[in-house]
Write a protein that holds these residues in place. Structure first.
Motif, PDB file in Angstrom:
ATOM      1  N   GLU B 515       0.829  -1.213   0.000  1.00 49.73           N
ATOM      2  CA  GLU B 515       0.000   0.000   0.000  1.00 49.73           C
ATOM      3  C   GLU B 515       0.860   1.259   0.000  1.00 49.73           C
ATOM      4  O   GLU B 515       0.613   2.211  -0.730  1.00 49.73           O
ATOM      5  CB  GLU B 515      -0.890  -0.027   1.240  1.00 49.73           C
ATOM      6  N   THR B 516       1.904   1.249   0.834  1.00 50.37           N
ATOM      7  CA  THR B 516       2.757   2.432   0.920  1.00 50.37           C
ATOM      8  C   THR B 516       3.522   2.653  -0.375  1.00 50.37           C
ATOM      9  O   THR B 516       3.686   3.791  -0.817  1.00 50.37           O
ATOM     10  CB  THR B 516       3.736   2.300   2.098  1.00 50.37           C
ATOM     11  N   ILE B 517       3.992   1.575  -0.999  1.00 49.82           N
ATOM     12  CA  ILE B 517       4.717   1.734  -2.267  1.00 49.82           C
ATOM     13  C   ILE B 517       3.787   2.342  -3.308  1.00 49.82           C
ATOM     14  O   ILE B 517       4.146   3.275  -4.027  1.00 49.82           O
ATOM     15  CB  ILE B 517       5.245   0.380  -2.771  1.00 49.82           C
ATOM     16  N   VAL B 518       2.568   1.830  -3.371  1.00 48.55           N
ATOM     17  CA  VAL B 518       1.602   2.324  -4.352  1.00 48.55           C
ATOM     18  C   VAL B 518       1.316   3.821  -4.115  1.00 48.55           C
ATOM     19  O   VAL B 518       1.264   4.613  -5.045  1.00 48.55           O
ATOM     20  CB  VAL B 518       0.317   1.474  -4.288  1.00 48.55           C
ATOM     21  N   HIS B 519       1.176   4.182  -2.858  1.00 44.52           N
ATOM     22  CA  HIS B 519       0.923   5.598  -2.551  1.00 44.52           C
ATOM     23  C   HIS B 519       2.115   6.466  -2.885  1.00 44.52           C
ATOM     24  O   HIS B 519       1.960   7.573  -3.402  1.00 44.52           O
ATOM     25  CB  HIS B 519       0.579   5.770  -1.066  1.00 44.52           C
ATOM     26  N   ARG B 520       3.316   5.970  -2.581  1.00 42.64           N
ATOM     27  CA  ARG B 520       4.520   6.747  -2.871  1.00 42.64           C
ATOM     28  C   ARG B 520       4.655   7.005  -4.355  1.00 42.64           C
ATOM     29  O   ARG B 520       5.207   7.988  -4.799  1.00 42.64           O
ATOM     30  CB  ARG B 520       5.780   6.013  -2.384  1.00 42.64           C
ATOM     31  N   MET B 521       4.136   6.049  -5.144  1.00 43.24           N
ATOM     32  CA  MET B 521       4.256   6.233  -6.580  1.00 43.24           C
ATOM     33  C   MET B 521       3.161   7.107  -7.138  1.00 43.24           C
ATOM     34  O   MET B 521       3.130   7.375  -8.333  1.00 43.24           O
ATOM     35  CB  MET B 521       4.246   4.868  -7.264  1.00 43.24           C
ATOM     36  N   GLY B 522       2.260   7.539  -6.300  1.00 40.43           N
ATOM     37  CA  GLY B 522       1.271   8.508  -6.743  1.00 40.43           C
ATOM     38  C   GLY B 522      -0.102   7.950  -7.051  1.00 40.43           C
ATOM     39  O   GLY B 522      -0.960   8.665  -7.554  1.00 40.43           O
ATOM     40  N   PHE B 523      -0.314   6.677  -6.732  1.00 43.23           N
ATOM     41  CA  PHE B 523      -1.637   6.124  -7.003  1.00 43.23           C
ATOM     42  C   PHE B 523      -2.460   6.134  -5.729  1.00 43.23           C
ATOM     43  O   PHE B 523      -1.954   5.927  -4.646  1.00 43.23           O
ATOM     44  CB  PHE B 523      -1.530   4.683  -7.500  1.00 43.23           C
ATOM     45  N   ALA B 524      -3.759   6.354  -5.885  1.00 46.19           N
ATOM     46  CA  ALA B 524      -4.602   6.435  -4.697  1.00 46.19           C
ATOM     47  C   ALA B 524      -5.072   5.070  -4.227  1.00 46.19           C
ATOM     48  O   ALA B 524      -5.392   4.897  -3.068  1.00 46.19           O
ATOM     49  CB  ALA B 524      -5.801   7.335  -4.968  1.00 46.19           C
ATOM     50  N   SER B 525      -5.104   4.102  -5.128  1.00 44.33           N
ATOM     51  CA  SER B 525      -5.627   2.805  -4.705  1.00 44.33           C
ATOM     52  C   SER B 525      -4.987   1.701  -5.527  1.00 44.33           C
ATOM     53  O   SER B 525      -4.321   1.949  -6.531  1.00 44.33           O
ATOM     54  CB  SER B 525      -7.141   2.756  -4.909  1.00 44.33           C
TER      55      SER B 525
END
Lengths: 396, 564
Positions: B515-525
Motif C-alpha cells: 500500500e505504501t509503495i503504491v501511494h509513494r508512486m502517486g496512485f490512490a488505490s
C-alpha cells in the motif's frame, strides 16, 4: 586472466578478488566483507579518502597543510596517504608535519622517534612543539601533581591548543588530523551518553573551526581543521599500514586506562562484530542528530570570545587551558574540572586565609618551593610568530 | 482550617468576589456544604476541591493503550485508571469534563513466534495454548476498558492496512544477477513487485482471506530470510508499530499511549543510533509524536525507570502475562547470531547505569532536545512507515567505493536516472519507463496458486518485461541498512526467467508495504495502480514538460496554425 605460461588452459582462479577478478584475494575488507587483492584494496582505500576530500571541498589549491603527527598508525597512514594523493591528483598542497610532545616518558619519546623517521621516509618537514615549552608543565609533571584521574582532560585541552599554536608558528591554513570512523562513532555515542548537545552538533562535522560565517568580529586564528579519515575504518587503516609496511608506533598511552571513552569503545567493537556497517550507521545517525540539535532553537550554544590571557578562542573569560594551568600553578588541580564554583569558593577562602600567597593548606609543601619555576605565562597568540625559544622547523 | 473573609482589609478584587458570591460561607460548587477553603476569592468545601480539575480540556479524546503484558504496559493500564477515574458523586454529574473520553486497550498476540513446544504434531494452532489473548482480555475487562486483540501474523491480512482491504503483497527482486551480487560489496538495489492476492473463492464477505496457518508461515518465511537476529527484531518491531497504529484508528482513538519506560527509551535511543535511524529517532522516543496522521503517540511513562514500574506492579499485585514478547532464539542457526544490536545495547546501558546512575536520565534528556523532522504524511518509508531522508543511497555510494581500478562506476548514473523517474508522480509510467521498450502489461499476473511475490531487482540495463516497482530508492537509511541482512538466495534476480522466479522466491512483505509503495508512486488505490496505462511507455523518461503542459492545457491559447 591468470597468467599460465604453458599451453594448458588456465585453471579457474581459486577465490578471485571480487573487484578485479584477475588475482587471488588475500584479504577480507572490514567495511564491506568483500574479498580483495592487495592492489584493489589500496585502490578502494585511497579512492574513498580522495572522494571524501573532494566531495567535502576540504582544501584549496596552494593551501599550506599541517598533518597532526603522533607517530601512531592513524597519523602515519595519514601522512603517507596525503602525500600520495597530493601527488596523484595534484592538490598542490604544501605539506608539513606537526607533532606534539606531551612529555610522557616511555610513550611519547618513543613515538616521536617514529615521527622523525616518517619525516625522512616521506620527505615532509617536521615541527615538534612541547607542553613543557608552551605551558611549563609536561604530562609527567601533571600526573605527579594530580594523579591518574582526569589527566586525559588536561592532555586533551593542552594538545588542542598546542596544535593550533604550532599551526600558527608554521603559518598554515589547515590542520588535518587522523580521526577515523571509529573515533567519530565513539564520540557520537559518548556525547549522547553524556548529554553534551553542543559537542553532539559539532562532532560529525568533517571541517571544524570554520568561522567564515561568524560575523561577531572576534579574533580567531581561522585555521581550519578537518578529518579526511571520517569514513575510514580503523581496522582498514591498520590493514593498509600492514600491507604497505608503514612504520608506526603502536602502544597505548601509559596514563590512559579508565576513561569513559573506553566503555563506548568496547560497545562499538561489539556492535561492529554483529553488523559491520554499524560504524558508518552511527555516523549517519550522528549527522541527522546534529541537524536536529541545530533545528532546536531553544538549545543554547555558547557564544565565542577570546581568552583574556592568551587570546585563544574561548566561550568564557579564560580559556580552558589557561584555567587548568592556573589550577596547576596554584596547586589547585581541580580548578577547571567538574563544577568550578565550589573550587573557586575554596580557592578564594584559601587565598583570603593565607593572604594571597600560595595556599599552603591545599598544596604540598614540596611544590611551593618549585612553584616559581613552574609558573609560566602562556604566550599570547599574536606573539607566537616572534618566539625565539620555540624549536624551529626541522626540515628534511 | 478555615479562612474567613476579613472585612477591614478587603481589596477591590475581594470585594467584587464577595459581591458575586451568592452563598457566602458556603461552598460555591455544591452550595450546601460549609466552605472550608478559599481559593482565588471563591470558596470551596473539601470534596469539591478534590474533584476540581485544575486543567482545561478542550475536547476529550479516545485513547488506545498498547498492552504487551509486561510490567511497563501493565502499569500504564493501572495508572490510566487511577488518573482517569472519577469518584461516583462526580461521575454522575454530566457537566464535569473528562480528560479522556473512552479508554481502549489493545494487545498483539505473539504466541506464534514463541519457542515451539510441540508444534510439529500440532498443525492446527487454533487452540489457544500459549496464546496470550485471553489473559489480556480479562485484564482489560477488569477495568471496564474496551479490548481489541490482534495476532502478529495478522499483519499479512489485507484488512490491516489504511484502506482496510489492500489485497496485494510485495516480493523483492535483486537488480543484479546473483553471482554479481555476492562480490559487489554494496547493498543490492532491490526492486519490488506488487502481486495482487487472488480474490477469495468463498462467497462470504467476512471470511478471512488467509488461514491463520498460512499467515504464520508467511511471517516465518520472512523471518527466515533475515540472516541476523538484529534484522528479525527490527522487522518485527516495524510490524508491531504498523498494527498498533491500525488498532488505534479502528478504535476511533486519536491518541495511542505506549508504556515505554525511561530505561526502554534510553536503550532505544542508543539502539536507533546504532542501526542508522538517527533521522527518525526524535519521533520514536519523544513524549509526544505527531508523525502519524490523526494519531498522537504518547509515552507517559517516559520518566519512570523500569525497576520502578516493576516494583509498582509487584506492590499493587498487578498480574502480568508471561512470555508476552516474541522470543526469537529458536530461529538462530549459529551461535554467532545470538547477539543482536538490541540485546547488546540493553546490556550496555544497564551495565553503564549501574556504574553511572544518571546515564538513563541523561540519555533521555539529550534526545528530548532534538527537533523531529517535519511530518510529511505522504513520504513514508514503505517498511517502517517512518520519515525518509533525501539522497540516502547516494550518501552510501559516496563513502564506499566498489569499482576496480580503472573501472567507471556505471551504477551511479544508471540508478540516479531510475530515481528521478520514479519520483515523477504525475506520470504513472514512471516505474516502467526504465525498461527500454519493455511492455508491462498488468494482466501479466502469476497464476493464482502461487502466492510468491518475486522480489525483482531492477537493473536499468535489463530489457525483460517486468512489472517491477522501485523499493530500495523509497526506503529510509535504517531500512536500507537492515535489508542488507536479507538472504539473497531467497530472492530472484530480475533477469531470471519466470520459472526461476517462481521457484526461488520464497518470502513476501505484508500488504501495508504494498500500500505504501503504491501511494509513494502517486496512485490512490490498488485499482488505480493495476490499471495504470503501461502500453504507452516511452523508451526515454517521461517528458516533464509534457505533463506540465497537460495541466495548463485549458489556459493555452492555440496558435494560428493549430486547429482547435
Amino acid at each position: 586472466m591468470p597468467g599460465a605460461t604453458d599451453a594448458k588452459p588456465a585453471k579457474p582462479l581459486k577465490n578471485p578478488c571480487n573487484l578485479c577478478q584477475s588475482v587471488r584475494a588475500i584479504l577480507k575488507r572490514p567495511k564491506t566483507g568483500q574479498q580483495l587483492c592487495k592492489e584493489c584494496f589500496f585502490h578502494v582505500f585511497e579512492t574513498e579518502i580522495h572522494n571524501t576530500i573532494v566531495d567535502n571541498k576540504l582544501f584549496n589549491k596552494g593551501d599550506r597543510v599541517a598533518i597532526g603527527a603522533s607517530g601512531g598508525k592513524d597519523s602515519t597512514v595519514l601522512a603517507y596517504v596525503m602525500k600520495l594523493l597530493n601527488d596523484r591528483y595534484s592538490y598542490d598542497l604544501d605539506l608539513v608535519l606537526l607533532s606534539i610532545d606531551e612529555g610522557i616518558t616511555g610513550y611519547r619519546d618513543d613515538s616521536l622517534e617514529t615521527v622523525k623517521r616518517n619525516r625522512d621516509q616521506y620527505q615532509i618537514p617536521l615541527l615538534i612543539v612541547s607542553y613543557k615549552d608552551l605551558y611549563g608543565w609536561s604530562m609527567d609533571d601533571i600526573v605527579k601533581e594530580i594523579g591518574r584521574k582526569n589527566n586525559c582532560t588536561f592532555c586533551g585541552v593542552f594538545r588542542r591548543q598546542a596544535l593550533d599554536r604550532g599551526a600558527i608558528m608554521l603559518n598554515v591554513d589547515h590542520i588535518v588530523t587522523g580521526h577515523n570512523a571509529d573515533d567519530i562513532a565513539e564520540t557520537v555515542l559518548m556525547n549522547i551518553l553524556r548529554g553534551d548537545l553542543p559537542r553532539l552538533q559539532r562532532c560529525t562535522s568533517i571541517i571544524t573551526n570554520d568561522t567564515s560565517e561568524d560575523s561577531s568580529g572576534i579574533e580567531t586564528s581561522k585555521i581550519l581543521r578537518s578529518k579526511p579519515f571520517k569514513y575510514t575504518y580503523e581496522k582498514e587503516i591498520v590493514m593498509y599500514a600492514y600491507f604497505k609496511k608503514l612504520d608506526y608506533f603502536s602502544t597505548e598511552c601509559i596514563y590512559s586506562p579508565n576513561a569513559y571513552r573506553g566503555h563506548a569503545r568496547v560497545f562499538l567493537k561489539d556492535l561492529e562484530a554483529v553488523r559491520r556497517t554499524a560504524i558508518v550507521d552511527i555516523i549517519h545517525s550522528g549527522e541527522a542528530l546534529s541537524a536536529s540539535v541545530q533545528a532546536n532553537e531553544s538549545t543554547k550554544l555558547p557564544t565565542m570570545a577570546n581568552c583574556t590571557r592568551c587570546g585563544y578562542i574561548s566561550s568564557n573569560e579564560l580559556c580552558k587551558a589557561c584555567l587548568l594551568l592556573e589550577g596547576l600553578n596554584k596547586g589547585l588541580p581541580q580548578l577547571g574540572i567538574g563544577h568550578t564554583t565550589k573550587i573557586r569558593r575554596m580557592a578564594e577562602a584559601a587565598n583570603l586565609a593565607s593572604g594571597l600567597s600560595s595556599p599552603a593548606s591545599l598544596s604540598s609543601s614540596s611544590t611551593s618551593g618549585a612553584a616559581e619555576e613552574k609558573v609560566k605565562v602562556v604566550t599570547h597568540i599574536k606573539d607566537l610568530g616572534q618566539l625565539k625559544t620555540m624549536p624551529s622547523l626541522d626540515t628534511v | 482550617m478555615s479562612c474567613s473573609v476579613e472585612e477591614p482589609t478587603m481589596t477591590i478584587a475581594e470585594k467584587r468576589a464577595k459581591d458575586r458570591a451568592v452563598h457566602v460561607g458556603f461552598c460555591c460548587k455544591c452550595k450546601h456544604a460549609k466552605s472550608t477553603i478559599t481559593v482565588r476569592y471563591a470558596e470551596y468545601c473539601e470534596t469539591a476541591l478534590r474533584n476540581a480539575r485544575p486543567y482545561r480540556v478542550i475536547t476529550p479524546e479516545n485513547v488506545m493503550l498498547a498492552f504487551s503484558g509486561g510490567p511497563s504496559s501493565r502499569a500504564l493500564i493501572h495508572l490510566f485508571d487511577v488518573f482517569h477515574s472519577l469518584p461516583p458523586e462526580v461521575a454522575t454529574n454530566k457537566k464535569q469534563p473528562k480528560i479522556y473520553n473512552d479508554i481502549h486497550v489493545c494487545h498483539i498476540d505473539e504466541s506464534c513466534l514463541l519457542e515451539p513446544a510441540q508444534d510439529r504434531e500440532q498443525q492446527d494452532i487454533t487452540s489457544s495454548s500459549g496464546s496470550t489473548m485471553e489473559q489480556a482480555r480479562s485484564i482489560a475487562a477488569g477495568y471496564g476498558y474496551s479490548f481489541h486483540g490482534v495476532a502478529i501474523e495478522d499483519i499479512y491480512d489485507p484488512e490491516w492496512t489504511d484502506s482496510r482491504c489492500f489485497e496485494a503483497v510485495v516480493t523483492l527482486i535483486t537488480s543484479l544477477p546473483k553471482d554479481q551480487l555476492t562480490t559487489s560489496g554494496q547493498a543490492p538495489e532491490l526492486l519490488s513487485r506488487i502481486i495482487p492476492t487472488p480474490a477469495s473463492s468463498t462467497s462470504e464477505e467476512d471470511a478471512p482471506k488467509l488461514s491463520r496457518q498460512e499467515k504464520i508461515n508467511k511471517l516465518k518465511a520472512l523471518l527466515g530470510a533475515c540472516t541476523t537476529l538484529t534484522a528479525k527484531e527490527t522487522v518485527l518491531q516495524h510490524f508491531r508499530s504498523s498494527l498498533l497504529i491500525q488498532l488505534a484508528k479502528r478504535g476511533q482513538c486519536t491518541i495511542l499511549a505506549l508504556g515505554d519506560s525511561a530505561t526502554r527509551v534510553a536503550i532505544q535511543i542508543i539502539e536507533l543510533t546504532s542501526i542508522g535511524r538517527g533521522y527518525s529517532l526524535p519521533h520514536e522516543t519523544s513524549l509526544l509524536s505527531n508523525w502519524v496522521q490523526d494519531c498522537k503517540v504518547i509515552r507517559p511513562l517516559k520518566d519512570c525507570l523500569v525497576k520502578e514500574l516493576d516494583s509498582f506492579c509487584g506492590l499493587n499485585g498487578l498480574e502480568l502475562i508471561e512470555r508476552h514478547n516474541a522470543q526469537l532464539d529458536w530461529t538462530i542457526k549459529t551461535k554467532a547470531d545470538i547477539k543482536s544490536i538490541r540485546r547488546l545495547t540493553d546490556d550496555f546501558i544497564t551495565g553503564l547505569d549501574k556504574e553511572f546512575p544518571s546515564t538513563v536520565a541523561t540519555v533521555c534528556r539529550t534526545a528530548a532536545k532534538l527537533t523531529p523532522p517535519e511530518a510529511t504524511y505522504d513520504q513514508k518509508c514503505p517498511l517502517c512507515l517512518g520519515p525518509v531522508q533525501a539522497g540516502v543511497q547516494e550518501w552510501k555510494r559516496r563513502i564506499t567505493v566498489t569499482t576496480a581500478p580503472g573501472e567507471v562506476d556505471t551504477t551511479i548514473t544508471a540508478n540516479t536516472s531510475n530515481n528521478t523517474e520514479t519520483e515523477t508522480k504525475d506520470s504513472p509510467d514512471g516505474c516502467c519507463s526504465s525498461d527500454a521498450g519493455g511492455c508491462c502489461t498488468s494482466s501479466q499476473r502469476p497464476p493464482c496458486t502461487s502466492h510468491q511475490t518475486t522480489i525483482t531487482t531492477t537493473t536499468t540495463t535489463t530489457t525483460s518485461p517486468s512489472t517491477s516497482t522501485p523499493f530500495s530508492s523509497l526506503l529510509c537509511y535504517g531500512c536500507l541498512t537492515n535489508l542488507r541482512d536479507l538472504d539473497l538466495k531467497f530472492m530472484a534476480s530480475q533477469e531470471d526467467s519466470s520459472d526461476e522466479l517462481m521457484s526461488s522466491t520464497s518470502f513476501e512483505l505484508p500488504p501495508y508495504v504494498a500500500e505504501t509503495i503504491v501511494h509513494r508512486m502517486g496512485f490512490a488505490s490498488l485499482d488505480e495502480f493495476e490499471h495504470r496505462s503501461v502500453a504507452a511507455a516511452p523508451a526515454t523518461a517521461v517528458d516533464p514538460q509534457e505533463s506540465l503542459r497537460t495541466q495548463i492545457q485549458e489556459f493555452l491559447i492555440p496558435s494560428d496554425d493549430e486547429d482547435e
